[in-house]
Design a protein around this motif. Sequence first.
Motif, mmCIF file in Angstrom:
data_model
loop_
_atom_site.group_PDB
_atom_site.id
_atom_site.type_symbol
_atom_site.label_atom_id
_atom_site.label_comp_id
_atom_site.label_asym_id
_atom_site.label_seq_id
_atom_site.Cartn_x
_atom_site.Cartn_y
_atom_site.Cartn_z
ATOM 1 N N VAL A 251 -16.023 17.570 -2.037
ATOM 2 C CA VAL A 251 -14.717 17.937 -2.617
ATOM 3 C C VAL A 251 -13.580 17.236 -1.891
ATOM 4 N N VAL A 252 -13.623 17.215 -0.543
ATOM 5 C CA VAL A 252 -12.563 16.573 0.238
ATOM 6 C C VAL A 252 -12.547 15.067 -0.015
ATOM 7 N N LEU A 253 -13.728 14.460 -0.106
ATOM 8 C CA LEU A 253 -13.789 13.028 -0.399
ATOM 9 C C LEU A 253 -13.140 12.703 -1.742
ATOM 10 N N ILE A 254 -13.520 13.463 -2.762
ATOM 11 C CA ILE A 254 -12.984 13.209 -4.111
ATOM 12 C C ILE A 254 -11.476 13.434 -4.134
ATOM 13 N N TRP A 255 -11.035 14.571 -3.558
ATOM 14 C CA TRP A 255 -9.605 14.855 -3.603
ATOM 15 C C TRP A 255 -8.802 13.847 -2.784
ATOM 16 N N SER A 256 -9.292 13.465 -1.599
ATOM 17 C CA SER A 256 -8.528 12.556 -0.741
ATOM 18 C C SER A 256 -8.324 11.201 -1.408
ATOM 19 N N ILE A 257 -9.297 10.776 -2.215
ATOM 20 C CA ILE A 257 -9.146 9.515 -2.951
ATOM 21 C C ILE A 257 -8.147 9.694 -4.093
ATOM 22 N N ILE A 258 -8.284 10.800 -4.829
ATOM 23 C CA ILE A 258 -7.335 11.092 -5.916
ATOM 24 C C ILE A 258 -5.911 11.192 -5.371
ATOM 25 N N ALA A 259 -5.771 11.842 -4.202
ATOM 26 C CA ALA A 259 -4.440 12.033 -3.618
ATOM 27 C C ALA A 259 -3.765 10.707 -3.332
ATOM 28 N N LYS A 260 -4.497 9.751 -2.745
ATOM 29 C CA LYS A 260 -3.900 8.455 -2.423
ATOM 30 C C LYS A 260 -3.563 7.663 -3.687
ATOM 31 N N ILE A 261 -4.422 7.773 -4.698
ATOM 32 C CA ILE A 261 -4.122 7.093 -5.961
ATOM 33 C C ILE A 261 -2.856 7.674 -6.588
ATOM 34 N N LEU B 20 -4.753 2.407 -5.190
ATOM 35 C CA LEU B 20 -6.154 2.059 -4.991
ATOM 36 C C LEU B 20 -6.390 1.343 -3.667
ATOM 37 N N SER B 21 -5.325 0.857 -3.057
ATOM 38 C CA SER B 21 -5.454 0.045 -1.841
ATOM 39 C C SER B 21 -5.248 0.833 -0.556
ATOM 40 N N ILE B 22 -4.961 2.147 -0.642
ATOM 41 C CA ILE B 22 -4.655 2.913 0.570
ATOM 42 C C ILE B 22 -5.611 4.095 0.761
ATOM 43 N N CYS B 23 -6.845 3.945 0.280
ATOM 44 C CA CYS B 23 -7.810 5.049 0.341
ATOM 45 C C CYS B 23 -8.675 5.044 1.598
ATOM 46 N N SER B 24 -8.656 3.977 2.381
ATOM 47 C CA SER B 24 -9.493 3.912 3.592
ATOM 48 C C SER B 24 -8.960 4.850 4.663
ATOM 49 N N ARG B 25 -9.875 5.475 5.407
ATOM 50 C CA ARG B 25 -9.494 6.251 6.584
ATOM 51 C C ARG B 25 -10.063 5.537 7.804
ATOM 52 N N GLY B 26 -9.404 5.690 8.963
ATOM 53 C CA GLY B 26 -9.856 4.936 10.125
ATOM 54 C C GLY B 26 -9.404 5.497 11.444
ATOM 55 N N GLU B 27 -8.554 4.713 12.154
ATOM 56 C CA GLU B 27 -8.283 4.984 13.571
ATOM 57 C C GLU B 27 -7.663 6.345 13.858
ATOM 58 N N PHE B 28 -6.661 6.764 13.088
ATOM 59 C CA PHE B 28 -6.050 8.063 13.347
ATOM 60 C C PHE B 28 -7.023 9.200 13.026
ATOM 61 N N SER B 29 -7.838 9.006 12.000
ATOM 62 C CA SER B 29 -8.841 10.013 11.665
ATOM 63 C C SER B 29 -9.837 10.183 12.805
ATOM 64 N N GLU C 227 -10.939 -3.809 -2.828
ATOM 65 C CA GLU C 227 -11.479 -5.043 -3.402
ATOM 66 C C GLU C 227 -11.377 -5.041 -4.926
ATOM 67 N N ARG C 228 -11.626 -3.877 -5.532
ATOM 68 C CA ARG C 228 -11.678 -3.783 -6.990
ATOM 69 C C ARG C 228 -10.322 -3.500 -7.626
ATOM 70 N N ALA C 229 -9.302 -3.214 -6.811
ATOM 71 C CA ALA C 229 -8.004 -2.791 -7.343
ATOM 72 C C ALA C 229 -7.441 -3.712 -8.427
ATOM 73 N N PRO C 230 -7.376 -5.036 -8.197
ATOM 74 C CA PRO C 230 -6.814 -5.906 -9.247
ATOM 75 C C PRO C 230 -7.595 -5.829 -10.563
ATOM 76 N N LYS C 231 -8.937 -5.750 -10.478
ATOM 77 C CA LYS C 231 -9.750 -5.691 -11.698
ATOM 78 C C LYS C 231 -9.586 -4.350 -12.408
ATOM 79 N N ILE C 232 -9.507 -3.261 -11.633
ATOM 80 C CA ILE C 232 -9.314 -1.934 -12.232
ATOM 81 C C ILE C 232 -7.981 -1.874 -12.962
ATOM 82 N N VAL C 233 -6.933 -2.410 -12.349
ATOM 83 C CA VAL C 233 -5.605 -2.419 -12.971
ATOM 84 C C VAL C 233 -5.624 -3.235 -14.259
ATOM 85 N N THR C 234 -6.299 -4.381 -14.224
ATOM 86 C CA THR C 234 -6.393 -5.227 -15.418
ATOM 87 C C THR C 234 -7.154 -4.517 -16.531
#
Length: 392
Positions: free
Chosen positions: A295-305, A327-336, A367-374
């Motif tokens: 649930v958190v994975l799905i929502w966190s991606i939806i939230a950034k979109i 679509l380009s800001i969904c990665s989590r990393g150093e602060f997480s 990576e897929r953002a430009p194709k998804i938008v198109t």
Amino acid sequence: MHTEFPALLGAGLILIAIFYLGFLSIKIKVPGVILYILLGIVLAGSLGGNELLHFASEIGIVLLFFLLGLEFNVKRLGGIAKKIWPSGLLDLFLSLGVTTGIALLFNLDLFSSFLIGGIAYATSSSITAKLLDDRGRMANIETEYILGILIFEDLVAPIVVAILFGVSSGETFTTISFLTITGKIVGLTLAAIILGKTVFKKVETLLDRIADEDFKIALLTGIALSYGGLALYLGLSEVLGAFLAGMMLAEIGKIEKVEHTVFPIRDLLLPTFFVYFGTTIDLGNGVPMAGLLVVVLIWSIIAKILVGILGGPLYGLPKRASLRAGLSICSRGEFSVVIAGVATGVLKAFSGLYILIAAFIGMVLFERAPKIVTRIYGKPQKKKKDLRVPGS
């Protein structure tokens, strides 16, 4: 006769492995960042807590944000700040606030829920900035918005970390504590602005007079590390300090001189950050709290979109660029990873799995953002030039 494995040999083998994986990423068309993180996970048993790797990774991430800060002088940063705050607050509500509420609905206590919200909040600045650079998207219309969101998150995330550390240590996080952290951020930023407008205005002349690149490397890297280290000393993020150091030097005008000198060192050391990041991921045993994780994975991606779709227009972006930004800001990393360090037991394993999966999904969506938008909006229509002769 038993001889201890030399650290120098280990460092050399890691750099060779980084070279091979970078080469492989080009061949198989997979972001090198993913392969570097996987290398860290594989080597976690032998490299976990390695001080040399950690130090190299710190320098790499500091130089990345130092160079990023060079793109933002005070005037440009002020213009972005005026426009980004509504979208930044939207991001804070959707990613941190709603995620905390979701965890509470799964019967977690307030501290654990807020910790999960914090892990799901901040986009990985390092992964996103690296992919923007690698994929040649720095000049895109949405990039300034993406960087603005990253900067906003980098200002808020240290406060989230401080609250969690304060509560986990048994201390009461008071209004005074909050104001103290905010004051440090404001003070560090004001100092950077003042130094940029005064002392660092003269750096361009100094760089012109230095013919030897070695001395330039020492000076510029020293400035980046010193201000990043000062931020750490004040209990803030080193990436925030490094960004502000770059912003100071942005005032010199011809930033190409600085970039030309620092780029090689950044390119050498930055991959070590992702390797080290991989070594910090504790997968634990099995999949803890699987339902909440999904649930958190799905929502966190939806939230950034949604931050892109809804926040982009608030910043002045057209709908195509807004979706591409989300679509380009969904990665989590150093602060997480830093926030997950507060967790223990099952919560620690949950955090490690979330960060790993979110980092991978985020990079794929980037990576897929430009194709998804198109696919959603169709190919952008080229404006027809008016070839009529005036007066006809």
